[in-house]
Design a protein around this motif. Structure first.
Motif, mmCIF file in Angstrom:
data_model
loop_
_atom_site.group_PDB
_atom_site.id
_atom_site.type_symbol
_atom_site.label_atom_id
_atom_site.label_comp_id
_atom_site.label_asym_id
_atom_site.label_seq_id
_atom_site.Cartn_x
_atom_site.Cartn_y
_atom_site.Cartn_z
ATOM 1 N N ILE A 77 0.798 -1.096 -0.116
ATOM 2 C CA ILE A 77 -0.013 -0.039 0.062
ATOM 3 C C ILE A 77 0.781 1.286 -0.073
ATOM 4 O O ILE A 77 0.393 2.221 -0.338
ATOM 5 C CB ILE A 77 -0.897 -0.021 1.127
ATOM 6 C CG1 ILE A 77 -2.070 0.942 1.057
ATOM 7 C CG2 ILE A 77 -0.216 0.179 2.625
ATOM 8 C CD1 ILE A 77 -3.277 0.925 1.982
ATOM 9 N N VAL A 108 -9.150 4.897 -1.743
ATOM 10 C CA VAL A 108 -9.734 3.974 -2.546
ATOM 11 C C VAL A 108 -8.466 2.757 -2.175
ATOM 12 O O VAL A 108 -8.990 1.836 -2.121
ATOM 13 C CB VAL A 108 -9.771 4.119 -3.838
ATOM 14 C CG1 VAL A 108 -9.859 3.013 -4.720
ATOM 15 C CG2 VAL A 108 -10.908 5.382 -4.237
ATOM 16 N N ALA A 109 -7.384 3.114 -2.010
ATOM 17 C CA ALA A 109 -6.182 2.127 -1.646
ATOM 18 C C ALA A 109 -6.629 1.304 -0.385
ATOM 19 O O ALA A 109 -6.431 0.231 -0.340
ATOM 20 C CB ALA A 109 -5.036 2.734 -1.734
ATOM 21 N N PHE A 110 -6.937 2.204 0.599
ATOM 22 C CA PHE A 110 -6.960 1.611 1.922
ATOM 23 C C PHE A 110 -8.429 0.700 1.821
ATOM 24 O O PHE A 110 -8.477 -0.348 2.395
ATOM 25 C CB PHE A 110 -7.503 2.810 3.138
ATOM 26 C CG PHE A 110 -6.045 3.101 3.640
ATOM 27 C CD1 PHE A 110 -5.390 2.526 4.386
ATOM 28 C CD2 PHE A 110 -5.705 4.208 3.324
ATOM 29 C CE1 PHE A 110 -4.261 2.707 4.889
ATOM 30 C CE2 PHE A 110 -4.424 4.822 3.817
ATOM 31 C CZ PHE A 110 -3.806 3.974 4.511
ATOM 32 N N SER A 111 -9.509 1.222 0.925
ATOM 33 C CA SER A 111 -10.756 0.727 0.709
ATOM 34 C C SER A 111 -10.378 -0.742 0.130
ATOM 35 O O SER A 111 -11.041 -1.838 0.484
ATOM 36 C CB SER A 111 -11.815 1.360 0.107
ATOM 37 O OG SER A 111 -12.494 0.367 -1.052
ATOM 38 N N ARG A 112 -9.427 -0.944 -0.720
ATOM 39 C CA ARG A 112 -8.991 -2.107 -1.383
ATOM 40 C C ARG A 112 -8.391 -2.975 -0.313
ATOM 41 O O ARG A 112 -8.653 -4.070 -0.172
ATOM 42 C CB ARG A 112 -8.151 -1.884 -2.429
ATOM 43 C CG ARG A 112 -7.560 -3.256 -3.312
ATOM 44 C CD ARG A 112 -8.451 -3.739 -4.123
ATOM 45 N NE ARG A 112 -7.846 -4.918 -4.627
ATOM 46 C CZ ARG A 112 -7.833 -6.157 -4.038
ATOM 47 N NH1 ARG A 112 -8.696 -6.153 -2.857
ATOM 48 N NH2 ARG A 112 -7.443 -7.267 -4.411
ATOM 49 N N TYR A 113 -7.567 -2.467 0.575
ATOM 50 C CA TYR A 113 -6.610 -3.339 1.330
ATOM 51 C C TYR A 113 -7.699 -3.975 2.526
ATOM 52 O O TYR A 113 -7.297 -5.081 2.973
ATOM 53 C CB TYR A 113 -5.617 -2.604 1.950
ATOM 54 C CG TYR A 113 -4.459 -2.647 0.892
ATOM 55 C CD1 TYR A 113 -3.402 -3.626 1.108
ATOM 56 C CD2 TYR A 113 -4.196 -1.856 -0.191
ATOM 57 C CE1 TYR A 113 -2.600 -3.841 0.250
ATOM 58 C CE2 TYR A 113 -3.284 -1.980 -0.990
ATOM 59 C CZ TYR A 113 -2.407 -3.167 -0.786
ATOM 60 O OH TYR A 113 -1.292 -3.047 -1.856
ATOM 61 N N TRP A 114 -8.560 -3.078 3.020
ATOM 62 C CA TRP A 114 -9.590 -3.674 4.103
ATOM 63 C C TRP A 114 -10.543 -4.468 3.490
ATOM 64 O O TRP A 114 -11.373 -5.224 4.004
ATOM 65 C CB TRP A 114 -10.290 -2.597 4.843
ATOM 66 C CG TRP A 114 -9.305 -1.875 5.676
ATOM 67 C CD1 TRP A 114 -8.700 -0.671 5.670
ATOM 68 C CD2 TRP A 114 -8.809 -2.300 6.888
ATOM 69 N NE1 TRP A 114 -7.875 -0.374 6.714
ATOM 70 C CE2 TRP A 114 -7.917 -1.572 7.516
ATOM 71 C CE3 TRP A 114 -8.815 -3.819 7.545
ATOM 72 C CZ2 TRP A 114 -6.978 -1.608 8.467
ATOM 73 C CZ3 TRP A 114 -8.018 -3.844 8.497
ATOM 74 C CH2 TRP A 114 -7.330 -2.864 9.310
ATOM 75 N N GLY A 115 -10.857 -4.478 2.095
ATOM 76 C CA GLY A 115 -11.605 -5.339 1.506
ATOM 77 C C GLY A 115 -13.338 -4.849 1.713
ATOM 78 O O GLY A 115 -14.048 -5.671 1.651
ATOM 79 N N SER A 116 -13.366 -3.521 2.040
ATOM 80 C CA SER A 116 -14.770 -3.155 2.249
ATOM 81 C C SER A 116 -14.802 -1.741 1.324
ATOM 82 O O SER A 116 -13.909 -1.301 0.842
ATOM 83 C CB SER A 116 -14.779 -2.709 3.868
ATOM 84 O OG SER A 116 -14.860 -1.360 3.843
#
Lengths: 166, 100
Positions: free
Chosen positions: B4, B47-55
């Motif tokens: 990330i 959006v990057a954090f959203s991708r990494y948390w899967g939500s």
């Protein structure tokens, strides 16, 4: 492998066109470079499996906001301003301060890098648009309505501002 | 999947370029465009954090940020048009009507 190549391509495109946007003398060129940067960001959204945001970015930013910008540039653009100095008198101090701000955020990353270890990315739901819609209309219903009121206020404000005589 | 940090660094770069644009340019329209660039950099983070948390929560926030950007662009460009009609300039350092 392809994922990384796509990311680096779009990231390089975004950074190069952002730098070009800030330094161009002609505002129309700056607007076109901003469009390129926004499209590259849309590509990064797609690479992050945010398909809905990818489409929203292209339709709303590139298709809506940038058309508005170019429209105003065409109304306002003076050929005289092409030959003026494009940067203000505080440019050196301001540039140094902005770089210091960037270095500070970088330092914050460095200090907090231990808590950034999120591990491998978790799987997203396969139907991105459906998931966004569910979240938007269930969990985030109130912010959604507030955003619609904000847009109404902005619309009225823009009409009043652009009117010839108030 | 890339770590990330790549996305955070890209976002930081775009944010800093945007701040430089706001602080150093004389043309108000370019300053507004730099603000759009800053908001865009924030969206990459979300959006990057959203991708990494899967939500999808981060993506919802990005949608609200885009909504704000649209509202801000509409009102800001309206102000620029009104100012240009009165003073025939779009340079920030000639906007001194409130200064004495």
């Amino acid at each position: 492998m392809l994922n990384a190549a796509l990311f680096y391509f779009f990231a390089a495109l975004a950074v190069v066109s952002a730098i070009a946007m800030v330094t161009r003398r002609n505002i129309v060129h700056a607007a076109v470079f901003l469009i390129t940067a926004l499209l590259a960001t849309a590509g990064i959204f797609l690479q992050l499996q945010a398909q809905f945001l990818f489409v929203v970015q292209i339709i709303l930013y590139v298709g809506g906001i940038m058309v508005l910008f170019i429209f105003v540039i065409m109304l306002v653009n003076l050929d005289v301003s092409l030959h003026l100095v494009q940067f203000n008198r505080q440019r050196f101090v301001a540039g140094v301060l902005a770089v210091i701000l960037g270095v500070q955020v970088l330092g914050a990353f460095w200090v907090g890098r231990g808590s950034l270890k999120l591990g491998a990315a978790r799987a997203m739901e396969p139907k991105n648009t459906e998931a966004v819609g569910q979240a938007l209309f269930q969990q985030y219903m109130l912010p959604f309505e507030i955003a619609s009121i904000l847009l109404l206020v902005a619309m009225i404000g823009a009409v009043v501002m652009a009117k010839r005589r108030v | 999947m890339l770590p990330i940090e790549n996305y955070l660094l890209l976002s930081l770069l775009l944010f800093t370029i945007g701040v430089i644009g706001v602080l150093t340019r004389r043309n108000v329209i370019v300053m507004l465009m730099s603000i759009e660039l800053i908001l865009n950099a924030v969206n990459i983070n979300l959006v990057a954090f959203s991708r990494y948390w899967g939500s999808v929560d981060g993506q919802i926030f990005a949608i609200f940020v885009i909504t704000d950007a649209a509202a801000e662009a509409a009102v800001g460009l309206g102000i620029i048009l009104a100012f240009f009609r009165n003073r025939e300039t779009v340079l920030a350092d000639e906007m001194d009507m409130l200064r004495w």
